[in-house]
Write an enzyme that holds these catalytic residues in place. Structure first.
Site, PDB file in Angstrom:
ATOM      1  CB  SER A 128     130.807  23.682 146.946  1.00 22.75           C
ATOM      2  OG  SER A 128     130.367  22.480 146.411  1.00 22.75           O
ATOM      3  CG  HIS A 174     135.307  21.915 143.955  1.00 17.98           C
ATOM      4  ND1 HIS A 174     135.279  23.354 143.691  1.00 17.98           N
ATOM      5  CD2 HIS A 174     133.948  21.494 144.302  1.00 17.98           C
ATOM      6  CE1 HIS A 174     133.995  23.499 143.448  1.00 17.98           C
ATOM      7  NE2 HIS A 174     133.060  22.506 144.011  1.00 17.98           N
ATOM      8  CD  GLU A 219     138.335  25.382 142.367  1.00 14.92           C
ATOM      9  OE1 GLU A 219     138.587  26.707 142.269  1.00 14.92           O
ATOM     10  OE2 GLU A 219     137.361  25.093 142.974  1.00 14.92           O
ATOM     11  CG  ASN A 262     131.997  27.305 143.914  1.00 13.54           C
ATOM     12  OD1 ASN A 262     131.636  27.266 142.642  1.00 13.54           O
ATOM     13  ND2 ASN A 262     131.919  26.256 144.605  1.00 13.54           N
TER      14      ASN A 262
HETATM   15  N1  3HC Z   1     126.639  13.799 131.897  1.00  3.46           N
HETATM   16  C1  3HC Z   1     127.547  13.642 130.670  1.00  3.46           C
HETATM   17  N2  3HC Z   1     127.461  14.341 129.555  1.00  3.46           N
HETATM   18  C2  3HC Z   1     126.673  15.462 129.622  1.00  3.46           C
HETATM   19  C3  3HC Z   1     125.585  15.943 130.677  1.00  3.46           C
HETATM   20  C4  3HC Z   1     126.048  15.077 131.780  1.00  3.46           C
HETATM   21  N3  3HC Z   1     125.301  15.032 132.898  1.00  3.46           N
HETATM   22  N4  3HC Z   1     125.253  16.870 130.397  1.00  3.46           N
HETATM   23  C5  3HC Z   1     125.484  17.172 128.999  1.00  3.46           C
HETATM   24  N5  3HC Z   1     126.424  16.088 128.590  1.00  3.46           N
HETATM   25  C6  3HC Z   1     127.121  16.347 127.232  1.00  3.46           C
HETATM   26  C7  3HC Z   1     126.142  15.991 125.942  1.00  3.46           C
HETATM   27  O1  3HC Z   1     126.085  14.649 126.002  1.00  3.46           O
HETATM   28  C8  3HC Z   1     126.810  16.945 125.181  1.00  3.46           C
HETATM   29  O2  3HC Z   1     128.036  15.993 124.507  1.00  3.46           O
HETATM   30  P1  3HC Z   1     128.230  16.126 122.742  1.00  3.46           P
HETATM   31  O3  3HC Z   1     128.105  17.524 122.536  1.00  3.46           O
HETATM   32  O4  3HC Z   1     129.583  15.289 122.717  1.00  3.46           O
HETATM   33  O5  3HC Z   1     127.232  15.255 122.441  1.00  3.46           O
HETATM   34  C9  3HC Z   1     127.610  18.050 125.719  1.00  3.46           C
HETATM   35  O6  3HC Z   1     127.564  17.590 127.217  1.00  3.46           O
HETATM   36  C10 3HC Z   1     126.555  19.294 125.536  1.00  3.46           C
HETATM   37  O7  3HC Z   1     125.322  18.850 126.121  1.00  3.46           O
HETATM   38  P2  3HC Z   1     123.795  19.432 125.382  1.00  3.46           P
HETATM   39  O8  3HC Z   1     124.084  19.346 123.928  1.00  3.46           O
HETATM   40  O9  3HC Z   1     122.687  18.366 125.761  1.00  3.46           O
HETATM   41  O10 3HC Z   1     123.642  20.655 126.094  1.00  3.46           O
HETATM   42  P3  3HC Z   1     124.578  21.999 126.331  1.00  3.46           P
HETATM   43  O11 3HC Z   1     125.422  22.336 124.833  1.00  3.46           O
HETATM   44  O12 3HC Z   1     123.669  23.060 126.546  1.00  3.46           O
HETATM   45  O13 3HC Z   1     125.674  21.689 127.153  1.00  3.46           O
HETATM   46  C11 3HC Z   1     126.133  21.893 129.594  1.00  3.46           C
HETATM   47  C12 3HC Z   1     125.199  21.359 128.549  1.00  3.46           C
HETATM   48  C13 3HC Z   1     127.410  20.821 129.354  1.00  3.46           C
HETATM   49  C14 3HC Z   1     125.566  21.560 131.127  1.00  3.46           C
HETATM   50  C15 3HC Z   1     126.578  23.315 129.458  1.00  3.46           C
HETATM   51  O14 3HC Z   1     125.385  24.069 129.264  1.00  3.46           O
HETATM   52  C16 3HC Z   1     127.264  23.853 130.378  1.00  3.46           C
HETATM   53  O15 3HC Z   1     128.701  23.582 130.333  1.00  3.46           O
HETATM   54  N6  3HC Z   1     126.975  24.472 131.358  1.00  3.46           N
HETATM   55  C17 3HC Z   1     127.796  25.190 132.448  1.00  3.46           C
HETATM   56  C18 3HC Z   1     127.877  24.170 133.290  1.00  3.46           C
HETATM   57  C19 3HC Z   1     128.781  24.733 134.646  1.00  3.46           C
HETATM   58  O16 3HC Z   1     129.130  25.874 134.589  1.00  3.46           O
HETATM   59  N7  3HC Z   1     129.179  23.908 135.560  1.00  3.46           N
HETATM   60  C20 3HC Z   1     129.842  24.224 136.622  1.00  3.46           C
HETATM   61  C21 3HC Z   1     128.778  24.664 137.815  1.00  3.46           C
HETATM   62  S1  3HC Z   1     129.578  25.147 139.097  1.00  3.46           S
HETATM   63  C22 3HC Z   1     129.884  23.594 140.115  1.00  3.46           C
HETATM   64  O17 3HC Z   1     129.701  22.456 139.804  1.00  3.46           O
HETATM   65  C23 3HC Z   1     130.848  23.797 141.369  1.00  3.46           C
HETATM   66  C24 3HC Z   1     129.852  23.488 142.474  1.00  3.46           C
HETATM   67  O18 3HC Z   1     130.788  23.426 143.701  1.00  3.46           O
HETATM   68  C25 3HC Z   1     128.655  24.663 142.909  1.00  3.46           C
END
Ligand code: 3HC
Length: 282
Positions: free
Chosen positions: A119, A140, A152, A190
């Site tokens: 990251s 990434h 990325e 990031n």
């Molecule tokens: N694996 C697979 N599918 C998943 C999952 C997982 N771990 N978590 C959630 N999902 C799916 C669910 O099955 C659901 O699918 P559906 O709508 O088709 O049934 C969908 O995602 C939505 O899930 P939920 O209804 O349980 O919950 P939310 O609507 O709150 O969504 C979330 C959860 C997808 C995590 C959403 O809140 C989100 O997009 N959050 C932001 C995530 C983000 O910004 N990530 C980037 C982080 S930065 C990074 O990773 C970089 C690193 O370098 C730090």
């Protein structure tokens, strides 16, 4: 040339997600973990995730079985023979990553792309652990990997255009949207996201507002899918700290410095969702 067999070093949150998505797309995947117990835990996490996809009607049972049959686990990088791409997804520790890349350099075929899911660590620095920096590239992914569409692709100054093209082709074959990012602290996403998340921690640390109000504010006032503190818990507060420290070491910018509270939480084991406790209890 399509990549039909890959290696993944580290079967944790990110490596497991990459392995799952690749296996679901028809790629054979070998996941390397440090020991048999970790390998077994890594397999169970992917099995659980695939079972959940079946339950939610996103995956047919025969597709789940096919994906599982494409996944194998090992404790030796020696089993990466025939892999067109190997992606490292271990914690953000340069010395550990250098050790992995030195080992990969010894076993990977001459045409293999050597990718890192780091990251925050410069790709150039990781590439120098190998005798083939032209084959090393950043790839990434975002958490949770099965859901987040972006990848990325980060070339270092030494990465060949052929390596970049193969990495982009691979990520696109997984159904991901690709942006080409510079080998600079935080790449693109990031560099913008982490200072924002750290500011949310600082706001909470200062007693400016409760965690719930900060998160509710951003969810309903800015339409973020989840609030910044809940997102820190999802990413992992240890990962957040590692990224902040690495960015700050490169830039010395005050908004890249980790708030003391984040460091204390990591020391206390409040790593977020995976630990059952972070800014929230799970
Ligand atoms: N694996 C697979 N599918 C998943 C999952 C997982 N771990 N978590 C959630 N999902 C799916 C669910 O099955 C659901 O699918 P559906 O709508 O088709 O049934 C969908 O995602 C939505 O899930 P939920 O209804 O349980 O919950 P939310 O609507 O709150 O969504 C979330 C959860 C997808 C995590 C959403 O809140 C989100 O997009 N959050 C932001 C995530 C983000 O910004 N990530 C980037 C982080 S930065 C990074 O990773 C970089 C690193 O370098 C730090």
């Amino acid at each position: 040339m399509s990549i039909d067999r890959i290696g993944v070093v580290g079967g944790g949150q990110m490596g497991g997600g990459i392995a799952e998505v690749a296996a679901r797309t028809g790629v054979d995947v070998v996941v390397r973990e440090a020991d048999a117990a970790l390998a077994s835990a890594a397999r169970s996490r992917v099995e659980k995730s695939l079972a959940r996809a079946v339950e939610r009607g996103k995956l047919a049972e025969d597709e789940r079985d096919a994906a599982l049959s494409r996944l194998s686990y090992t404790t030796s990088v020696g089993d990466f023979d025939g892999c067109g791409l190997i992606v490292e997804a271990i914690p953000e520790d340069l010395a550990a990553k250098e050790e992995v890349f030195r080992a990969l350099d010894g076993v990977a075929g001459p045409d293999a792309v050597l990718a890192t899911n780091t990251s925050s660590i410069p790709i150039m620095r990781i590439a120098l652990a190998t005798g083939r920096p032209e084959s090393v590239v950043g790839l990434h992914f975002f958490n949770p990997v099965p859901v987040m569409e972006l990848v990325e692709v980060i070339p270092s100054l030494a990465t060949s255009e052929e390596t970049v093209a193969r990495a982009v082709g691979f990520a696109e074959a997984l159904g991901k949207r690709v942006v080409r990012a510079p080998d600079r602290a935080g790449f693109i996403v990031n560099a913008l996201l982490v200072p924002f998340l750290l500011d949310a921690v600082r706001m909470y640390e200062a007693g400016h507002a409760t965690a719930e109000d900060i998160d509710t504010g951003l969810r309903y006032g800015a339409n973020h899918p989840m609030g910044p503190l809940a997102l820190c818990d999802l990413i992992g507060n240890d990962t957040m700290l590692g990224v902040a420290d690495a960015m700050h070491a490169e830039t010395h910018l005050p908004h890249h410095a980790a708030p003391q509270l984040l460091r204390r939480m990591v020391e206390a084991g409040r790593l977020g969702r995976k630990a059952g406790r972070g800014f929230y209890d799970y």
